[in-house]
Design an enzyme around this catalytic site. Sequence first.
Site, PDB file in Angstrom:
ATOM      1  N   GLU A   1       0.823  -1.213   0.000  1.00 59.30           N
ATOM      2  CA  GLU A   1       0.000   0.000   0.000  1.00 59.30           C
ATOM      3  C   GLU A   1       0.854   1.258   0.000  1.00 59.30           C
ATOM      4  OE1 GLU A   1      -3.095   0.327  -0.573  1.00 59.30           O
ATOM      5  OE2 GLU A   1      -3.605  -1.794  -0.516  1.00 59.30           O
TER       6      GLU A   1
ATOM      7  N   THR B   1       1.752   5.667  -7.432  1.00 56.19           N
ATOM      8  CA  THR B   1       2.604   4.895  -8.333  1.00 56.19           C
ATOM      9  C   THR B   1       1.784   3.790  -8.989  1.00 56.19           C
ATOM     10  OG1 THR B   1       4.450   5.301  -6.807  1.00 56.19           O
ATOM     11  CG2 THR B   1       4.787   3.649  -8.518  1.00 56.19           C
TER      12      THR B   1
ATOM     13  N   LEU C   1      11.718   4.555  -7.347  1.00 56.99           N
ATOM     14  CA  LEU C   1      10.273   4.443  -7.133  1.00 56.99           C
ATOM     15  C   LEU C   1       9.635   5.795  -6.829  1.00 56.99           C
ATOM     16  CD1 LEU C   1       8.105   2.241  -7.120  1.00 56.99           C
ATOM     17  CD2 LEU C   1       8.531   1.888  -4.697  1.00 56.99           C
TER      18      LEU C   1
ATOM     19  N   TYR D   1      -6.543   6.193   4.459  1.00 58.34           N
ATOM     20  CA  TYR D   1      -6.699   5.218   3.386  1.00 58.34           C
ATOM     21  C   TYR D   1      -5.859   3.973   3.659  1.00 58.34           C
ATOM     22  CZ  TYR D   1      -5.574   2.640  -0.763  1.00 58.34           C
ATOM     23  OH  TYR D   1      -5.348   1.597  -1.624  1.00 58.34           O
TER      24      TYR D   1
ATOM     25  N   ASP E   1      -9.454   6.005  -2.495  1.00 60.94           N
ATOM     26  CA  ASP E   1      -8.353   6.461  -3.343  1.00 60.94           C
ATOM     27  C   ASP E   1      -8.944   7.027  -4.634  1.00 60.94           C
ATOM     28  OD1 ASP E   1      -9.165   4.237  -4.786  1.00 60.94           O
ATOM     29  OD2 ASP E   1      -7.148   3.414  -5.034  1.00 60.94           O
TER      30      ASP E   1
ATOM     31  N   CYS F   1     -25.849   2.556 -11.287  1.00 61.09           N
ATOM     32  CA  CYS F   1     -25.071   3.787 -11.448  1.00 61.09           C
ATOM     33  C   CYS F   1     -25.918   4.953 -11.958  1.00 61.09           C
ATOM     34  CB  CYS F   1     -23.905   3.526 -12.405  1.00 61.09           C
ATOM     35  SG  CYS F   1     -22.850   4.958 -12.676  1.00 61.09           S
TER      36      CYS F   1
END
Length: 349
Positions: free
Chosen positions: A39, A45, A82, A122, A140, A210
């Site tokens: 996580e 990323t 990274l 999160y 997220d 939706c």
Amino acid sequence: MLSRSQSKFQQDLLKWYGKNARDLPWRRTKDPYKIWVSEIMLQQTQVDTVIPYYLKWLERFPTLKSLTTAPLDDAMKLWAGLGYYRRVRMLHEGAQYVLEELGGKIPADPEELGKLPGVGRYTAGAIASIAFDKRAPILDGNVIRVLTRLCAVKSDVSSTRTVAKLWQLAEELLPKKQTGDFNQALMELGAMVCAPDNPSCLFCPVSRYCAAYKAGQQSRYPVKAQKEQIEKKQTFALILRKEGKVLIQQQPEKARWGGLWMFPYYERRSSMLKAHGLQANALKRRMQVTHAFTKYRVTLDVYEAEAPAREAQEICEKSHKWVPLGNLKKHAFPSPHQKIVKDLEKHHG
């Protein structure tokens, strides 16, 4: 909200996830340490970028204890390239905290997880739900996109009030069981189906719930304030040579690339010349590297030069050192400066 159809929505999404979830390495474990690592790496990323880093990390640091007994420099070397290096410093610090203050046991409670360095709401929700099946929501970018379309949230997603509303929606949607799978299913739906542009609504397992799809207004969501302009910046780096060695400098811990090594770099070419007592004709242009931050697009012009006799003698700061070309790969460099190292290796210095 979905009211009476909520249970069916949960079932449909979980069924789709069970059949279509990508086989990602961190989905093969319930180990909270490994999920924590994934996580943190996945923050800002892309998945494809993270996978090789994640696998190499677990080869070197398979357990939380193995990370706590290693120097931060070792962790930084594995993280190099990274990006967002504060993450690895906080992960290392958090692991130390768990070992020293919590007896080496990662907590299951989201609030306790949120006390760990670098762990926000999160990440705490992800670890708690995936590793411990706690009823903790996540939010997220992918989940925000799914929820704003699902419920036709018309307010700006950058506002604090809207974010609070979305957290509430995410919590209300959670089933009583399989919360980890459900949270991952929401993220997977956003990543693979409910894309930012041209969402694949005909293949969406929950399109009938939706509001945006029913109104034919998927492209209107999420609602965002006017985007900030991306600023272009030009910077300069110097490969300063002396008797088969080059000069590198370690960044202060609180700097953007804190703890990593870099070639001396400057915002002005004239500053670079002045700092090392060089004349313009002593510089040889080596290469150009481009990289990006959230609000910037940076061009790094790389030059090389032989160190003047005075320069070679006077550089003795702790943050600077002369390194043989063959030893550069033993140091952790951020991605733009890794490209310089590779170029030097490719062309034998």
